[in-house]
Design an enzyme around this catalytic site. Structure first.
Site, PDB file in Angstrom:
ATOM      1  CB  THR A 172      91.715 -19.586 -48.291  1.00 14.39           C
ATOM      2  OG1 THR A 172      93.021 -19.074 -48.210  1.00 14.39           O
ATOM      3  CG2 THR A 172      91.697 -21.037 -47.914  1.00 14.39           C
ATOM      4  NE  ARG A 200     101.632 -16.487 -44.596  1.00 15.41           N
ATOM      5  CZ  ARG A 200     100.355 -16.722 -44.850  1.00 15.41           C
ATOM      6  NH1 ARG A 200     100.004 -17.485 -45.855  1.00 15.41           N
ATOM      7  NH2 ARG A 200      99.421 -16.179 -44.099  1.00 15.41           N
ATOM      8  CB  VAL A 201     103.294 -22.548 -44.079  1.00 16.12           C
ATOM      9  CG1 VAL A 201     102.026 -23.387 -43.968  1.00 16.12           C
ATOM     10  CG2 VAL A 201     104.274 -23.188 -45.064  1.00 16.12           C
ATOM     11  N   GLY A 224      91.064 -15.936 -44.512  1.00 15.23           N
ATOM     12  CA  GLY A 224      91.510 -14.602 -44.133  1.00 15.23           C
ATOM     13  C   GLY A 224      92.963 -14.620 -43.725  1.00 15.23           C
TER      14      GLY A 224
HETATM   15  C1  SD4 Z   1      96.571 -17.764 -45.523  1.00 15.95           C
HETATM   16  N1  SD4 Z   1      94.325 -18.092 -44.712  1.00 15.95           N
HETATM   17  O1  SD4 Z   1      97.456 -18.323 -46.150  1.00 15.95           O
HETATM   18  C2  SD4 Z   1      95.135 -18.028 -45.909  1.00 15.95           C
HETATM   19  C3  SD4 Z   1      94.685 -17.005 -46.862  1.00 15.95           C
HETATM   20  C4  SD4 Z   1      93.238 -16.741 -46.873  1.00 15.95           C
HETATM   21  O2  SD4 Z   1      91.504 -15.302 -47.419  1.00 15.95           O
HETATM   22  O3  SD4 Z   1      92.443 -17.436 -46.386  1.00 15.95           O
HETATM   23  N2  SD4 Z   1      92.804 -15.617 -47.401  1.00 15.95           N
HETATM   24  O4  SD4 Z   1      96.785 -16.950 -44.632  1.00 15.95           O
END
Ligand code: SD4
Length: 316
Positions: A172, A200-201, A224
């Site tokens: 992200t 899913r969110v 993450g």
């Molecule tokens: C999520 N936090 O949708 C986001 C994905 C992400 O590194 O940050 N991945 O869970």
């Protein structure tokens, strides 16, 4: 106060390159985080944000994003399927409505009314990743949804030995900026966890989870595994700990400890936070990660650098 732009993962060099010149020239913090996120959303080679993002289990790209500058100034959208720039739409929600968050069809109708242009989000490269995943772990998996192993995130995989053939996954872009006036802003944009259960969110578009900003205490943003971040209201908690006197590094580290204590962590679980203390609290900044592999991108008076975090909780 000197300008600062702090963002997550190597690909955020795209964001910093797009947003830093204007911020350094006296531009606003909110403009900077939106410009940075938008540059990544428009880049098809980034496979976890905007156009080119990895789809859900049904092969649909669904984008989430938020922006924030203070508790009374925040906006978010989730499940955006036809518009490439959810961060700019989130800003418009903040500026043009009395609401904080719009999702799905309603959010898309709002985007259309605001003049945003539709675009196909699923690229051929992303479709090929999805077809490969579906062949290996598709919805016919006898374990059902719970059997869907969360794939390792891209940067973790790049730095660690993971099973050959593990598909890349969730990353992200989270951005925090401080402008010349000392104002802080945060944004977060993602296509979410790769091959997620449709609907899913994660943490990214949810105020207090993916991003939290309070000019009186500081700003924090997460990246993450969203489910871990959401379990502890991650970004809010980082800012709250800064309000109570912790420096940004200690605040991030404490939230990571909380996650490690309260979840049964899996090999692929990664979480990282970036944080900036408010001007009144000294203005220091930091990043911290659960495991090795995370990097931040920092732009300040010394230029732009990709660096490892200040703190990593686990050795591998
Ligand atoms: C999520 N936090 O949708 C986001 C994905 C992400 O590194 O940050 N991945 O869970």
């Amino acid at each position: 106060m000197s300008e600062l732009l702090l963002s997550t993962w190597t690909f955020a060099t795209i964001a910093n390159a797009a947003a830093w010149p204007a911020l350094q020239a006296g531009g606003g913090a909110l403009d900077a985080v939106v410009a940075g996120a938008t540059a990544i959303e428009d880049d098809e080679t980034v496979d976890c944000v905007g156009v080119g993002g990895t789809p859900d289990a049904d092969g649909v790209v669904a984008l989430d994003a938020c922006v924030m500058t203070d508790p009374n100034r925040c906006g978010a959208v989730a499940d955006i399927r036809h518009y490439p720039n959810p961060t700019a739409i989130a800003r418009r929600v903040m500026e043009k409505t009395i609401h904080v968050m719009l999702v799905g069809e309603g959010a898309e109708q709002f985007a259309a009314r605001e003049g945003f242009q539709k675009r196909t989000l699923l690229t051929e490269a992303a479709r090929q990743r999805w077809l490969k995943w579906r062949q290996e772990h598709g919805p016919n998996d006898p374990n059902g949804y719970r059997g869907w192993v969360p794939p390792p995130n891209i940067e973790h995989a790049a730095h660690q030995s993971t099973e050959p053939g593990d598909p890349p996954s969730h990353d992200t872009v989270s951005l925090l900026a401080r402008d010349r006036a000392g104002t802080l802003a945060g944004a977060c944009s993602t296509s979410g966890m790769a091959f997620k259960v449709p609907g899913r969110v994660g943490d990214s578009p949810i105020i207090g989870h993916g991003v939290y900003v309070d000019q009186r205490a500081g700003a924090a943003a997460a990246t993450g595994n969203g489910e871990l971040i959401m379990g502890v209201c991650g970004s809010f908690l980082v800012v709250e700990l800064m309000r109570q006197g912790a420096g940004p590094q200690d605040a991030c580290a404490e939230v990571l400890r909380r996650i490690a204590e309260r979840f049964e962590l899996e090999r692929n679980h990664q979480v990282a936070f970036i944080a900036i203390a408010s001007q009144a609290r000294g203005g220091a900044w930091a990043s911290a990660a659960l495991r090795p592999g995370f990097v931040h991108v920092i732009s300040d008076e010394r230029g732009t650098r990709v660096e490892p975090p200040h703190f990593t909780l686990l050795k591998s």
